[in-house]
Design an enzyme around this catalytic site. Structure first.
Site, PDB file in Angstrom:
ATOM      1  NE  ARG A 262     -76.913 -92.959  24.156  1.00 13.43           N
ATOM      2  CZ  ARG A 262     -76.634 -93.829  23.196  1.00 13.43           C
ATOM      3  NH1 ARG A 262     -76.419 -93.390  21.967  1.00 13.43           N
ATOM      4  NH2 ARG A 262     -76.530 -95.110  23.451  1.00 13.43           N
ATOM      5  CB  THR A 266     -84.124 -87.245  25.202  1.00 13.80           C
ATOM      6  OG1 THR A 266     -82.923 -87.090  25.977  1.00 13.80           O
ATOM      7  CG2 THR A 266     -85.332 -86.929  26.075  1.00 13.80           C
ATOM      8  CG  ASP A 358     -72.038 -99.420  27.570  1.00 11.39           C
ATOM      9  OD1 ASP A 358     -70.918 -99.072  28.002  1.00 11.39           O
ATOM     10  OD2 ASP A 358     -73.074 -98.757  27.751  1.00 11.39           O
TER      11      ASP A 358
END
Length: 367
Positions: A262, A266, A358
């Protein structure tokens, strides 16, 4: 689209108006009563609700004296959202906010023209999703069945389901992996165990064929999986933590890999690797990734599989956010999404809240 219609003697005066409303709009499954005969509303309500639960119908309309008894009975079936709506605004909001899949009305309080206006408001209003989906999922999670189906076929087309696993063992283990004090070893074990529990239920409808075997005592007919075994495709890197949980149940499954990361600015996925079984088009495919956050990586992975011939794709995640679900459904409306928990939102960094942090870092001990 198939709409199941049912009524008792109190709702029978409205039945013909309801049936005529769906002419040209949907196929009607008539669940009775047929001549206004004396009847018990739970019998009809449960018949309609079970037809929807089994996938034999997409939506339902139930009619009794005031609609209340029908709604109470229908809601006893898992995955049913029924309410008595005897005015247009209740029907409109019931669909927009609560995604009612059964509309209940009162034959003793509504003239036919009012009933048709209520039907139109319910039938033509789309479900808004978003925060309302989160609330519906919390209701679904309280149901006693192992699987809570949040969404099924809508708008007259085959549409994938969003399924939450509320089995006590799954929820217990989800609590463990959420805990920031859970170490890497236990986190890995829990991720695999949760995946195994989910896959056990997801695969309960795999086709079987009869085979002849010889036991130490006598010949017999046994059953074995028909066709090719499924394929599992983890999204690197965190998806690797779920693969062994599936392979413990289906050791002959083929394993592909899709590498996506990712972009931190953005939040869009970037592909860097894709390797799939050569006969991917002939297999059921389970894309696995612990977290369904923005949904960009999952949607991109499913697109890559489709481009290479994959047809029957399901997404299996541990924790999801509404934004991720909406993204996948927008891009791949036919894909089933299986999750163990649905959280409330994403934060400004694209992390699920409350989530578990995460997943890749927690699986592999990195920062």
């Amino acid at each position: 689209m198939i709409v199941a219609i049912g009524c008792d003697h109190g709702g029978f005066p409205l039945k013909s108006a309801v049936t005529s409303f769906f002419e040209g709009k949907a196929e009607v499954l008539d669940c009775g009563v047929f001549r206004g005969e004396q009847s018990d509303y739970p019998d009809i309500a449960l018949k309609v609700a079970r037809a929807i639960s089994k996938g034999e119908a997409d939506r339902g309309v139930l009619l009794c004296g005031r609609g209340i008894g029908m709604a109470i009975a229908a809601n006893k079936i898992g995955g049913i959202r029924a309410a008595a709506c005897n005015d247009v605004e209740s029907a409109r909001l019931g669909k927009a906010h609560n995604n009612l899949n059964i509309l209940c009305m009162g034959g003793r309080v509504l003239p036919p023209e009012n009933a048709r206006a209520i039907l139109s408001a319910w039938f033509d209003t789309p479900f808004e999703g978003g925060r309302h989906l989160v609330r519906i999922n919390k209701i679904a999670a309280a149901e006693s069945s192992t699987l809570s189906v949040v969404s099924a076929k809508e708008e007259g087309r085959e549409e994938g389901r969003v399924v939450i696993f509320n089995h006590p063992l799954v929820q217990h283990k989800i609590g463990i992996i959420r805990d920031k004090n859970t170490n890497v070893k236990e986190f890995r074990e829990m991720a695999q165990e949760i995946t195994g529990l989910m896959v056990y239920e997801i695969t309960r409808n795999l086709p079987l064929v009869d085979v002849e075997v010889e036991t130490p005592v006598a010949p017999t007919t046994a059953r074995t999986l028909a066709g090719k075994t499924p394929a599992v495709v983890p999204i690197l890197r965190a998806g690797l933590g779920m693969v062994d949980g599936l392979l413990q149940l289906i050791p002959n499954a083929k394993v592909g890999h899709i590498g996506l990361y990712r972009n931190p600015d953005t939040l869009e996925p970037v592909e860097y690797y894709c390797k799939l079984p050569s006969d991917i088009e002939e297999r059921d495919i389970f894309v696995v990734d612990p977290m369904l956050a923005t949904g960009g990586s999952a949607a991109a992975a499913i697109s890559l599989i489709k481009k290479r011939g994959g047809r029957k794709v399901s997404l299996v995640c541990l924790i999801a956010a509404p934004e991720g679900i909406n993204k996948v459904r927008e891009n791949h409306p036919e894909t089933d999404i299986f999750i163990a928990a649905l959280d409330s939102r994403l934060n400004d960094h694209g992390y699920i809240v409350p989530g578990l942090g995460d997943a890749g870092d927690r699986l592999f001990g990195t920062k």
